[in-house]
Design an enzyme around this catalytic site. Structure first.
Site, PDB file in Angstrom:
ATOM      1  CG  HIS A 283      -2.305   0.544   0.890  1.00 24.49           C
ATOM      2  ND1 HIS A 283      -2.520   1.510  -0.083  1.00 24.49           N
ATOM      3  CD2 HIS A 283      -3.526   0.262   1.395  1.00 24.49           C
ATOM      4  CE1 HIS A 283      -3.807   1.789  -0.141  1.00 24.49           C
ATOM      5  NE2 HIS A 283      -4.455   1.049   0.738  1.00 24.49           N
TER       6      HIS A 283
ATOM      7  CG  ASP B  51      -2.812   4.850  -4.605  1.00 26.11           C
ATOM      8  OD1 ASP B  51      -2.198   4.772  -3.521  1.00 26.11           O
ATOM      9  OD2 ASP B  51      -2.702   5.809  -5.400  1.00 26.11           O
TER      10      ASP B  51
END
Length: 429
Positions: free
Chosen positions: A401, A405
């Protein structure tokens, strides 16, 4: 008499140490020139080290699981007569000349190492031999084909590998040990449990543990799962296999890899590596696809180089070649490194959904799951719907992450879904 101090050889560029995964000799054993002495591991590659001289082993450095620095004493061999420095250098050069990049003969586990550290001789014959616990197998056991992990487990359980019935290919695996234990009293008819086992975590299993712990510790994972209708894709695969001739049989994997490679250019952040120490992300143009493969020793990840440049049949052939190299222990360090993205699949054991752990420093890993048949509403071609039996498969993707995204991960999988559900697009350049 003289003593030959054999040092841990340089087993690869940039390697500072190696882990002992199996000794094939012990103190007091007579060894011959070129005899297999020990298996060591570094960077997931098991390397066999052979003796440059004949003599008697008088000392060994460390036990199974110990890490030894390159250039440190590995073992000491007592040889007959005095040996000059010139002869010592000649012994080292002879080993260098005999090194082969092709590894050992079929059925052996490791590849040969290239000892470049100069051996050292001592004429001190008065030193007492040290007692060392033996971890080597008997002569009969040594002829049995088995991985170092299987051999170690057999020793821990006190099982003579020569008494274990191997698989069809002649290699003893963990499942064969389990069957031997069950048949020979590991479990009774009344349900009595077999004895507890204490197994030292070494070799490949130790490296897997370290890599997985580092990945979960450093990478904030998130997983996205999508369902795909693979009915038409499976029909295409069957048609291609029916007309394949002498080409390798297609599994689902080459088709999925082709879909991945076609979608990747729109989502370059998926095919990347993140150096979190330098705070640099490298996005790769070529797809060097890691393929998680289960072996007797544990999980390995051989790499399909330039997967985007290969057609379905070339991918199928490379998948088969790399999988066999990993299972037989003959995969080279080059074949086990440099991946930019990894696919992991458990085939029919894939489950409904998985949350695979990223192969650090990559930033994503893709996991196709089991194909199941379920009734679904589909168009009847006349504006209505009908119920039909369809083949469905979930695709999981875990991402870093910090780099990827959620929207990008979802969009990437949706791009794969479109190709998978319209498989003719896979064959269009």
């Amino acid at each position: 008499m003289a003593r030959f101090i054999f040092k841990m050889p340089d087993v690869g560029e940039g390697v500072a140490e190696a882990e002992v995964v199996e000794w094939h000799v012990k103190v007091g054993d007579r060894v011959e020139e070129d005899q297999h002495l020990v298996d060591v591991m570094t960077d997931k590659a098991t390397i066999d080290i052979e003796s440059p001289v004949a003599g008697t082993v008088v000392d060994v450095a460390g036990e199974v699981g110990d890490v030894i620095a390159i250039g440190s004493m590995l073992l000491v061999i007592e040889v007959e007569g005095e040996v000059s420095e010139a002869e010592a250098e000649a012994a080292a050069e002879q080993i260098e000349d005999e090194v082969s990049d092709e590894g050992q003969a079929e059925g052996s586990e490791p590849v040969r190492a290239e000892p470049v550290a100069a051996p050292h001789f001592s004429s001190d014959a008065a030193q007492e031999e040290k007692d060392s616990p033996s971890t080597s197998s008997g002569r009969t056991e040594a002829k049995v084909l088995a991985s170092p992990a299987v051999r170690q487990r057999a020793r821990d359980l006190g099982i003579d590998l020569a008494q274990v019935k191997p698989a069809a290919d002649g290699r003893v695996r963990h499942a064969d040990l389990d069957a031997f234990l069950a048949y020979n009293g590991g479990f009774s008819a009344a349900g009595k449990a077999r004895a507890d086992e204490t197994i030292k975590v070494i070799g490949l299993r130790k490296r897997i543990a370290q890599n997985m712990a580092a990945a979960k510790r450093h990478i904030p994972h998130f997983t996205y799962v999508e369902e795909c209708d693979v009915t038409d894709l499976e029909e295409l695969r069957a048609q291609l296999n029916a007309a394949r001739g002498d080409k390798p049989k297609l599994t689902m994997l080459p088709l999925l890899i082709t879909a991945i490679c076609k979608v990747i250019p729109k989502f370059p952040m998926i095919n990347a590596r993140y150096d979190d120490e330098a705070n640099v992300v490298t996005r790769y143009g070529a797809v060097h696809l890691g393929m998680a493969a289960q072996t007797d020793s544990g999980l390995m990840v051989p790499v399909i180089r330039d997967a985007q440049a290969k057609n379905l049949w070339q991918l199928a052939r490379e998948i088969g070649r790399l999988a066999e190299a990993a299972r037989s222990g003959k995969a080279t360090s080059e074949e086990l490194s440099g991946s930019t993205l990894t696919v992991t699949s458990l085939g029919p054991l894939g489950g409904v959904a998985t949350t695979p752990v990223i192969n650090r420093p990559e930033v994503a890993i893709i996991g196709p799951n089991r194909i199941v048949e379920r009734p679904m509403f589909i168009s009847d071609g006349m504006g209505g719907e009908r119920i039909a039996k369809r083949k469905l498969m979930n695709i999981s993707i875990s991402c870093d992450h910090r780099v990827v995204d959620g929207h990008d991960a979802a969009s990437f999988v949706q791009g794969m879904k479109k190709l998978i559900e319209t498989p003719a697009l896979l064959l269009v350049d």
